[in-house]
Motif scaffolding. Structure first.
Motif, PDB file in Angstrom:
ATOM      1  N   SER A  22       0.835  -1.216   0.000  1.00  0.00           N
ATOM      2  CA  SER A  22       0.000   0.000   0.000  1.00  0.00           C
ATOM      3  C   SER A  22       0.859   1.250   0.000  1.00  0.00           C
ATOM      4  O   SER A  22       0.594   2.211  -0.725  1.00  0.00           O
ATOM      5  CB  SER A  22      -0.893   0.017   1.248  1.00  0.00           C
ATOM      6  OG  SER A  22      -1.892  -0.948   1.141  1.00  0.00           O
ATOM      7  N   ARG A  26       1.512   4.246  -3.072  1.00  0.00           N
ATOM      8  CA  ARG A  26       1.332   5.675  -2.795  1.00  0.00           C
ATOM      9  C   ARG A  26       2.626   6.451  -3.025  1.00  0.00           C
ATOM     10  O   ARG A  26       2.599   7.571  -3.533  1.00  0.00           O
ATOM     11  CB  ARG A  26       0.821   5.842  -1.355  1.00  0.00           C
ATOM     12  CG  ARG A  26      -0.656   5.430  -1.233  1.00  0.00           C
ATOM     13  CD  ARG A  26      -0.992   5.016   0.177  1.00  0.00           C
ATOM     14  NE  ARG A  26      -2.412   4.764   0.380  1.00  0.00           N
ATOM     15  CZ  ARG A  26      -3.047   3.620   0.091  1.00  0.00           C
ATOM     16  NH1 ARG A  26      -2.382   2.626  -0.456  1.00  0.00           N
ATOM     17  NH2 ARG A  26      -4.339   3.485   0.317  1.00  0.00           N
ATOM     18  N   THR A  96      -5.786  -1.123  -6.011  1.00  0.00           N
ATOM     19  CA  THR A  96      -5.187   0.124  -5.521  1.00  0.00           C
ATOM     20  C   THR A  96      -4.716   0.971  -6.707  1.00  0.00           C
ATOM     21  O   THR A  96      -4.961   2.179  -6.760  1.00  0.00           O
ATOM     22  CB  THR A  96      -4.007  -0.175  -4.570  1.00  0.00           C
ATOM     23  OG1 THR A  96      -4.448  -1.111  -3.585  1.00  0.00           O
ATOM     24  CG2 THR A  96      -3.527   1.068  -3.872  1.00  0.00           C
ATOM     25  N   ARG A  99      -7.894   2.327  -8.684  1.00  0.00           N
ATOM     26  CA  ARG A  99      -8.728   3.329  -8.006  1.00  0.00           C
ATOM     27  C   ARG A  99      -7.939   4.607  -7.713  1.00  0.00           C
ATOM     28  O   ARG A  99      -8.438   5.712  -7.950  1.00  0.00           O
ATOM     29  CB  ARG A  99      -9.330   2.712  -6.746  1.00  0.00           C
ATOM     30  CG  ARG A  99     -10.308   1.575  -7.097  1.00  0.00           C
ATOM     31  CD  ARG A  99     -11.165   1.177  -5.915  1.00  0.00           C
ATOM     32  NE  ARG A  99     -12.124   0.147  -6.255  1.00  0.00           N
ATOM     33  CZ  ARG A  99     -12.106  -1.120  -5.796  1.00  0.00           C
ATOM     34  NH1 ARG A  99     -11.153  -1.500  -4.975  1.00  0.00           N
ATOM     35  NH2 ARG A  99     -13.039  -1.981  -6.162  1.00  0.00           N
ATOM     36  N   ALA A 167     -16.288   1.694   4.253  1.00  0.00           N
ATOM     37  CA  ALA A 167     -14.967   2.022   4.795  1.00  0.00           C
ATOM     38  C   ALA A 167     -13.927   1.474   3.825  1.00  0.00           C
ATOM     39  O   ALA A 167     -13.644   0.278   3.829  1.00  0.00           O
ATOM     40  CB  ALA A 167     -14.801   1.395   6.176  1.00  0.00           C
ATOM     41  N   SER A 168     -13.395   2.332   2.964  1.00  0.00           N
ATOM     42  CA  SER A 168     -12.409   1.894   1.976  1.00  0.00           C
ATOM     43  C   SER A 168     -11.315   2.942   1.809  1.00  0.00           C
ATOM     44  O   SER A 168     -11.579   4.075   1.431  1.00  0.00           O
ATOM     45  CB  SER A 168     -13.092   1.652   0.625  1.00  0.00           C
ATOM     46  OG  SER A 168     -12.118   1.645  -0.406  1.00  0.00           O
ATOM     47  N   SER A 169     -10.086   2.508   2.070  1.00  0.00           N
ATOM     48  CA  SER A 169      -8.965   3.431   1.909  1.00  0.00           C
ATOM     49  C   SER A 169      -8.718   3.726   0.434  1.00  0.00           C
ATOM     50  O   SER A 169      -8.257   4.809   0.081  1.00  0.00           O
ATOM     51  CB  SER A 169      -7.706   2.830   2.530  1.00  0.00           C
ATOM     52  OG  SER A 169      -6.636   3.703   2.356  1.00  0.00           O
ATOM     53  N   GLN A 170      -9.033   2.762  -0.430  1.00  0.00           N
ATOM     54  CA  GLN A 170      -8.822   3.010  -1.853  1.00  0.00           C
ATOM     55  C   GLN A 170      -9.742   4.118  -2.335  1.00  0.00           C
ATOM     56  O   GLN A 170      -9.332   5.000  -3.098  1.00  0.00           O
ATOM     57  CB  GLN A 170      -9.060   1.727  -2.653  1.00  0.00           C
ATOM     58  CG  GLN A 170      -7.980   0.687  -2.388  1.00  0.00           C
ATOM     59  CD  GLN A 170      -8.157  -0.574  -3.196  1.00  0.00           C
ATOM     60  OE1 GLN A 170      -9.128  -0.730  -3.934  1.00  0.00           O
ATOM     61  NE2 GLN A 170      -7.215  -1.495  -3.062  1.00  0.00           N
ATOM     62  N   ARG A 195      -6.863   2.472   6.540  1.00  0.00           N
ATOM     63  CA  ARG A 195      -5.423   2.778   6.523  1.00  0.00           C
ATOM     64  C   ARG A 195      -5.199   4.233   6.082  1.00  0.00           C
ATOM     65  O   ARG A 195      -5.844   4.700   5.134  1.00  0.00           O
ATOM     66  CB  ARG A 195      -4.656   1.773   5.662  1.00  0.00           C
ATOM     67  CG  ARG A 195      -5.014   1.765   4.217  1.00  0.00           C
ATOM     68  CD  ARG A 195      -4.444   0.536   3.510  1.00  0.00           C
ATOM     69  NE  ARG A 195      -5.136  -0.676   3.941  1.00  0.00           N
ATOM     70  CZ  ARG A 195      -4.745  -1.911   3.660  1.00  0.00           C
ATOM     71  NH1 ARG A 195      -3.648  -2.117   2.973  1.00  0.00           N
ATOM     72  NH2 ARG A 195      -5.440  -2.950   4.074  1.00  0.00           N
ATOM     73  N   ILE A 314      -8.645  -6.283   6.979  1.00  0.00           N
ATOM     74  CA  ILE A 314      -9.385  -6.896   5.867  1.00  0.00           C
ATOM     75  C   ILE A 314      -8.497  -7.862   5.057  1.00  0.00           C
ATOM     76  O   ILE A 314      -8.937  -8.945   4.669  1.00  0.00           O
ATOM     77  CB  ILE A 314     -10.048  -5.808   4.975  1.00  0.00           C
ATOM     78  CG1 ILE A 314     -11.070  -6.422   4.032  1.00  0.00           C
ATOM     79  CG2 ILE A 314      -9.031  -4.956   4.231  1.00  0.00           C
ATOM     80  CD1 ILE A 314     -12.359  -6.790   4.653  1.00  0.00           C
ATOM     81  N   ASP A 315      -7.221  -7.513   4.860  1.00  0.00           N
ATOM     82  CA  ASP A 315      -6.354  -8.375   4.050  1.00  0.00           C
ATOM     83  C   ASP A 315      -5.804  -9.562   4.842  1.00  0.00           C
ATOM     84  O   ASP A 315      -5.271 -10.507   4.253  1.00  0.00           O
ATOM     85  CB  ASP A 315      -5.189  -7.563   3.474  1.00  0.00           C
ATOM     86  CG  ASP A 315      -5.670  -6.548   2.438  1.00  0.00           C
ATOM     87  OD1 ASP A 315      -6.780  -6.726   1.909  1.00  0.00           O
ATOM     88  OD2 ASP A 315      -4.931  -5.588   2.174  1.00  0.00           O
ATOM     89  N   LYS A 342     -12.912  -8.708  -3.165  1.00  0.00           N
ATOM     90  CA  LYS A 342     -11.458  -8.616  -3.350  1.00  0.00           C
ATOM     91  C   LYS A 342     -11.064  -9.350  -4.643  1.00  0.00           C
ATOM     92  O   LYS A 342     -11.901  -9.587  -5.497  1.00  0.00           O
ATOM     93  CB  LYS A 342     -10.735  -9.166  -2.125  1.00  0.00           C
ATOM     94  CG  LYS A 342     -11.034  -8.361  -0.854  1.00  0.00           C
ATOM     95  CD  LYS A 342     -10.522  -6.937  -0.958  1.00  0.00           C
ATOM     96  CE  LYS A 342     -10.870  -6.113   0.254  1.00  0.00           C
ATOM     97  NZ  LYS A 342     -10.545  -4.691   0.073  1.00  0.00           N
ATOM     98  N   ARG A 388      -3.515 -13.805  -1.685  1.00  0.00           N
ATOM     99  CA  ARG A 388      -3.671 -14.000  -0.239  1.00  0.00           C
ATOM    100  C   ARG A 388      -4.322 -15.343   0.080  1.00  0.00           C
ATOM    101  O   ARG A 388      -4.039 -15.939   1.121  1.00  0.00           O
ATOM    102  CB  ARG A 388      -4.435 -12.838   0.390  1.00  0.00           C
ATOM    103  CG  ARG A 388      -3.691 -11.520   0.230  1.00  0.00           C
ATOM    104  CD  ARG A 388      -4.150 -10.443   1.172  1.00  0.00           C
ATOM    105  NE  ARG A 388      -3.787  -9.140   0.663  1.00  0.00           N
ATOM    106  CZ  ARG A 388      -2.580  -8.582   0.753  1.00  0.00           C
ATOM    107  NH1 ARG A 388      -1.584  -9.217   1.346  1.00  0.00           N
ATOM    108  NH2 ARG A 388      -2.348  -7.384   0.250  1.00  0.00           N
TER     109      ARG A 388
END
Ligand code: S3P
Length: 433
Positions: A22, A26, A96, A99, A167-170, A195, A314-315, A342, A388
């Motif tokens: 992640s 970024r 990731t 998005r 709730a999504s950081s992406q 995150r 989540i992961d 996912k 995963r």
């Protein structure tokens, strides 16, 4: 590729997981729109992060790996100036990439098309298209603007005040990157914490960003390039934590792991289950907390995992389901319907494959119920092309009776290319492909 895994009497050793995926995405993307060159060290060499590098190159950004050290990537941003790509931007398997990149492209006044592999083309994109359209972006997607490929005519964005439905950081990150390029401030309200690497990095690179609880506000800003040392990936480390905690004769040291509180829920859950975990040498790496983690054989108990901690882990839920198989009592995972969206439907995949190995496990719409203390048997398992799932099954195989064969095992390279090699290191065995 078929991968054979057999149980071993002892698990021991020290390993460094790859750079956090992640944070690596970024570091590449934010430096691509920043002013000046940046050197990213311990960058993830995963297929996912390679897709991000390939996309920014197609947008005219100079990005290259060091010849001697592939995990060192230099990115030379031109202060947000990107070129219209003449080719499709292919995010491969990486949500990731697709998005976050869409958030950047929504602010660029040219036409671009982003797509991905079969799995990614079937994952939900309305969650970014709808709010980006509210900001003024012109985006179309397949299936009534729900699926990739996405066609984006960017530019002319204005800020919004938006309550994220999931709730999504992406999603949050895509909107922050669009907000950076809008004409007015953007406020994002999250239903639960996710995150926060994007916020951390944006702040470090000079963005006008403020955080108040689960609310983030960003104003139009230009970014200054920043050298970043990426800490080790806690989501990769989680496989070794569970392997050591469930194995009766194990001590594993996982060094240089990022332990940002918005990602470290796996430590809290394993401790609640009774895992023997030590955190040594706490330090900062790339603006994020990091530590060396030692996990030893433990006697685990089943617990309930639900609520606001779910986005944090989540992961890690596929491998936590494996931990639950070897815990005393029942483990219940709820509020995790996002797992179905996912790289594959990770609830169905884990329930099917662990049941196939002999686990007593029940599927719920938003999670699973696992009766622990099962004895698993080696068999032939499917990875569903999901990295995963493949790695979680490998951990289960370490305690199964007999040999397990994992089909489609090459997919681990999506996040952790060194996984099979590391398995060989800690089992002191040749893991035969
Ligand atoms: C990620 C966020 C999570 C996670 C994914 C990586 C990120 O996805 O599952 O592996 O880097 O922002 P969502 O934000 O869709 O939950």
């Amino acid at each position: 590729m078929l991968q054979r895994v057999v149980s071993v009497d002892r698990l021991e050793g020290t390993l460094s997981p790859p750079g956090d995926k992640s944070i690596s995405h970024r570091a590449i993307l934010l430096n691509a729109i920043a002013r000046g060159p940046a050197r990213i060290t311990n960058c993830s060499t995963s297929i996912d992060c390679e897709a991000t590098v390939a996309c920014i190159r197609k947008l005219g950004v100079l990005a290259y790996h060091s010849h001697s050290e592939p995990s060192v990537v230099t990115v030379e941003g031109a202060g947000g100036l990107l070129w219209e790509p003449s080719m499709l931007l292919d995010a491969g398997n990486s949500g990731t990439t697709l998005r976050l990149l869409s958030g950047i492209l929504a602010g660029q006044s040219f036409f671009s098309v982003v797509t991905g592999d079969h799995s990614l083309r079937h994952r939900p994109m309305a969650r970014i298209i709808e709010p980006l359209k509210l900001m003024g972006a012109n985006i179309q997607g397949r299936h009534d603007d729900a699926l990739a490929p996405l066609a984006i005519h960017g530019g002319g964005l204005h800020g919004i005040d938006y309550k994220l439905p999931i709730a999504s950081s992406q999603v949050k990150s895509a909107l922050l990157l669009a907000g950076l390029q809008a004409s007015s401030p953007t406020t994002l309200r999250e239903p639960a914490p996710t995150r926060n690497h994007t916020e951390n990095m944006l702040a470090a690179m000079g963005a006008d960003i403020a955080i108040d609880g689960n609310t983030v506000m960003i104003s139009p800003s230009t970014l200054n390039a920043q050298d970043i040392r990426v800490p080790g990936d806690i989501s990769a480390a989680a496989f070794w934590m569970v392997a050591a905690a469930t194995h009766p004769n194990a001590t594993l040291e996982i060094s240089g792991v990022g332990v940002n509180p918005s990602r470290a829920g796996v430590l809290e859950i394993l401790r609640r289950m009774g895992a023997d975990i030590q955190m040594n040498n706490p330090r900062e790496e790339g603006g994020e907390p990091a530590a060396d983690i030692v996990v030893k054989s433990s006697s685990l108990e089943g617990i309930k995992i639900s609520g606001d901690i779910i986005p944090n882990v989540i992961d890690e839920l596929p491998v936590l389901a494996v931990a639950a198989c070897f815990a005393r009592g029942t483990t219940v995972i709820r509020d995790a319907a996002e797992l179905r969206l996912k790289e594959t439907d990770r609830i169905t995949a884990m329930v099917q494959e662990l049941r196939n190995m002999g686990a007593v496990i029940q599927e719920l719409p938003d999670g699973m119920v696992i009766e622990g203390s099962a004895s698993l048997n080696g068999t032939t398992c499917q990875s569903y092309g999901d990295h995963r799932v493949a790695m979680a099954l490998a951990v289960a195989s370490l305690l199964a009776v007999g040999e397990t064969v994992i089909e489609g095992a090459e997919c681990v390279s999506v996040s952790y290319p060194e996984f099979w090699e590391h398995l060989e290191t800690v089992t002191k065995r040749d893991v035969i492909a």
